[in-house]
Design a protein around this motif. Structure first.
Motif, PDB file in Angstrom:
ATOM      1  N   LEU A   1       1.034  -1.191  -0.005  1.00  0.00           N
ATOM      2  CA  LEU A   1       0.038   0.093   0.066  1.00  0.00           C
ATOM      3  C   LEU A   1       0.875   1.098  -0.106  1.00  0.00           C
ATOM      4  N   ALA A   2       0.269   2.231  -0.341  1.00  0.00           N
ATOM      5  CA  ALA A   2       0.946   3.683  -0.314  1.00  0.00           C
ATOM      6  C   ALA A   2       0.673   4.384   0.974  1.00  0.00           C
ATOM      7  N   PRO A   3       1.544   5.145   1.216  1.00  0.00           N
ATOM      8  CA  PRO A   3       1.365   6.256   2.706  1.00  0.00           C
ATOM      9  C   PRO A   3      -0.144   6.825   2.647  1.00  0.00           C
ATOM     10  N   PRO A   4      -0.546   7.353   1.587  1.00  0.00           N
ATOM     11  CA  PRO A   4      -1.977   7.904   1.817  1.00  0.00           C
ATOM     12  C   PRO A   4      -2.972   6.934   1.981  1.00  0.00           C
ATOM     13  N   ASP A   5      -2.604   5.729   1.447  1.00  0.00           N
ATOM     14  CA  ASP A   5      -3.721   4.510   1.807  1.00  0.00           C
ATOM     15  C   ASP A   5      -3.702   4.298   3.361  1.00  0.00           C
ATOM     16  N   LEU A   6      -2.594   4.281   3.813  1.00  0.00           N
ATOM     17  CA  LEU A   6      -2.354   4.074   5.251  1.00  0.00           C
ATOM     18  C   LEU A   6      -2.980   5.060   6.169  1.00  0.00           C
ATOM     19  N   VAL A   7      -2.803   6.277   5.664  1.00  0.00           N
ATOM     20  CA  VAL A   7      -3.479   7.441   6.179  1.00  0.00           C
ATOM     21  C   VAL A   7      -5.329   7.222   6.324  1.00  0.00           C
ATOM     22  N   ALA A   8      -5.588   6.962   5.053  1.00  0.00           N
ATOM     23  CA  ALA A   8      -6.911   6.690   5.053  1.00  0.00           C
ATOM     24  C   ALA A   8      -7.504   5.743   6.055  1.00  0.00           C
ATOM     25  N   LEU A   9      -6.639   4.468   6.245  1.00  0.00           N
ATOM     26  CA  LEU A   9      -6.951   3.430   7.055  1.00  0.00           C
ATOM     27  C   LEU A   9      -6.822   3.934   8.468  1.00  0.00           C
ATOM     28  N   ALA A  10      -6.136   4.909   8.913  1.00  0.00           N
ATOM     29  CA  ALA A  10      -6.033   5.519  10.093  1.00  0.00           C
ATOM     30  C   ALA A  10      -7.143   6.427  10.347  1.00  0.00           C
ATOM     31  N   ARG A  11      -7.625   7.167   9.209  1.00  0.00           N
ATOM     32  CA  ARG A  11      -8.726   7.924   9.744  1.00  0.00           C
ATOM     33  C   ARG A  11      -9.967   7.117   9.855  1.00  0.00           C
ATOM     34  N   LEU A  12     -10.086   6.073   9.248  1.00  0.00           N
ATOM     35  CA  LEU A  12     -11.366   5.103   9.435  1.00  0.00           C
ATOM     36  C   LEU A  12     -11.309   4.795  10.859  1.00  0.00           C
ATOM     37  N   TRP A  13     -10.188   4.380  11.474  1.00  0.00           N
ATOM     38  CA  TRP A  13      -9.990   3.978  12.835  1.00  0.00           C
ATOM     39  C   TRP A  13     -10.374   5.234  13.787  1.00  0.00           C
ATOM     40  N   LEU A  14      -9.650   6.415  13.571  1.00  0.00           N
ATOM     41  CA  LEU A  14     -10.184   7.480  14.313  1.00  0.00           C
ATOM     42  C   LEU A  14     -11.716   7.891  14.138  1.00  0.00           C
ATOM     43  N   ALA A  15     -12.396   7.519  13.079  1.00  0.00           N
ATOM     44  CA  ALA A  15     -13.853   7.549  12.989  1.00  0.00           C
ATOM     45  C   ALA A  15     -14.493   6.633  13.500  1.00  0.00           C
ATOM     46  N   ALA A  16     -13.747   5.633  14.003  1.00  0.00           N
ATOM     47  CA  ALA A  16     -14.360   4.455  14.711  1.00  0.00           C
ATOM     48  C   ALA A  16     -15.240   3.531  13.890  1.00  0.00           C
ATOM     49  N   GLY A  17     -14.744   3.510  12.621  1.00  0.00           N
ATOM     50  CA  GLY A  17     -15.446   2.528  11.538  1.00  0.00           C
ATOM     51  C   GLY A  17     -16.298   3.191  10.499  1.00  0.00           C
ATOM     52  N   VAL A  18     -16.416   4.854  10.678  1.00  0.00           N
ATOM     53  CA  VAL A  18     -17.148   5.338   9.565  1.00  0.00           C
ATOM     54  C   VAL A  18     -16.271   5.646   8.515  1.00  0.00           C
ATOM     55  N   ALA A  19     -16.641   5.264   7.316  1.00  0.00           N
ATOM     56  CA  ALA A  19     -15.957   5.518   6.050  1.00  0.00           C
ATOM     57  C   ALA A  19     -16.259   7.213   5.712  1.00  0.00           C
ATOM     58  N   PRO A  20     -15.394   7.778   4.846  1.00  0.00           N
ATOM     59  CA  PRO A  20     -15.444   9.009   4.467  1.00  0.00           C
ATOM     60  C   PRO A  20     -16.969   9.537   4.049  1.00  0.00           C
ATOM     61  N   GLU A  21     -17.557   8.612   3.209  1.00  0.00           N
ATOM     62  CA  GLU A  21     -18.905   8.857   2.636  1.00  0.00           C
ATOM     63  C   GLU A  21     -20.106   8.742   3.666  1.00  0.00           C
TER      64      GLU A  21
END
Length: 320
Positions: free
Chosen positions: A198-218
């Motif tokens: 994976l690329a670093p921005p993908d890892l950021v996206a994964l981390a954001r998902l966990w910060l949001a307790a499982g809620v995706a960007p949409e």
């Protein structure tokens, strides 16, 4: 010191100190703001690379998705999922035990993942022959084989749907991850233990998902807040290689006095989440560039966390 100053200091040390010379990327996200996105080597920021054992935390995410979809239960046993002649040592081992690496079986010698990967076939069956060293749920042992068995269990629980296809539908596509490579064992099971690219921005996206307790960007929920909380609390005191507590394939610790959790992989792959500060750091490293005495850029993250904590503290008591 501001967050920007702390990040600039970390960046300077990565560029200056030979122990960090293998570092490929440093990405820092604070709230909605990307403070830094540095690429140090030949691999561009958006180019996928081997994340090693960070793969385990991706697998934990997929387990959460499957639980949310009612396609897997954490107390389901390996025997119930894999069927057949699962040996006695694994009869009581559950998905939860594999997630917390408390299955109690031997991860060394012929059951070490490097030895298993040398086999032309039968990886899962070989891992299932590992002898029991402790009763399930009683002792943490870092175990790459357990993570691969977990992938095999999830693959079986999904029935006709391939694990990687499920990952694309339920995780990668919702996070906007389009470039990846996930190796498979000889029987077609994606590696549960490592080597997802994976690329670093993908890892950021994964981390954001966990910060949001499982809620995706949409706005769609991919896994429950309850699972997020359980996965990122220490179920045991953990142990090597990171030497901190362990959740559901996530390491759990404190940084600068703030609760934090992180995904970790060989050669300096780390995805750190500090929920109270809305802070994410991603660091990657190149195995081929490792030198004697090397250190992961994770060593520099506490300084960034401390600066973010100081900035948060300075906001307290400000006049409205």
């Amino acid at each position: 010191m501001t967050v920007e100053e702390a990040v600039a200091e970390a960046d300077a040390r990565i560029r200056r100190e030979t122990r960090f010379a293998h570092t490929e990327h440093l990405v820092v996200v604070h709230g909605d703001r990307t403070v830094a996105a540095h690429a140090y080597g030949e691999r561009a920021l958006h180019e996928p690379g081997d994340v090693y054992s960070v793969t385990k935390s991706v697998l934990s995410t997929l387990i959460g998705c499957a639980v949310h979809d009612d396609r897997l239960h954490l107390d389901a046993t390996v025997a119930a999922l894999l069927g057949g002649a699962v040996p006695e040592a694994f009869r009581e081992v559950s998905v939860r035990h594999l997630l917390t690496m408390t299955g109690g079986t031997d991860p060394s010698g012929p059951y070490d993942i490097d030895a298993v990967m040398a086999l032309p076939a039968g990886w899962t069956n070989t891992l299932l022959t590992a002898p029991r060293l402790a009763r399930p749920g009683t002792r943490f042992r870092y175990d790459n084989g357990a993570a691969h068995l977990l992938a095999a269990c999830l693959q079986r629980a999904l029935g006709e749907e391939d694990l990687e296809a499920y990952a694309v539908r339920r995780l990668f596509a919702p996070l906007g991850i389009t470039r990846r490579h996930w190796p498979r064992d000889p029987e077609g099971v994606p590696y549960g233990f490592g080597h997802l690219r994976l690329a670093p921005p993908d890892l950021v996206a994964l981390a954001r998902l966990w910060l949001a307790a499982g809620v995706a960007p949409e706005g769609h929920r991919l896994f429950s807040a309850a699972y997020a909380a359980e996965a990122t609390r220490a179920h045991t005191a953990g142990g090597p290689p990171e030497g901190v507590g362990y959740g559901y394939l996530w390491w759990v610790t404190e940084l600068a006095g703030r609760p934090a959790y992180f995904a970790g992989g060989y050669a300096g792959q780390h995805v750190v989440v500090v929920p109270s500060l809305d802070l994410i750091t991603v660091t990657t490293g190149a195995e081929a560039a490792l030198r004697p005495g090397w250190r992961p850029a994770l060593d520099l993250v506490p300084g960034i966390v401390a600066a973010a904590a100081g900035a948060a503290g300075s906001e307290v008591g400000k006049p409205l």
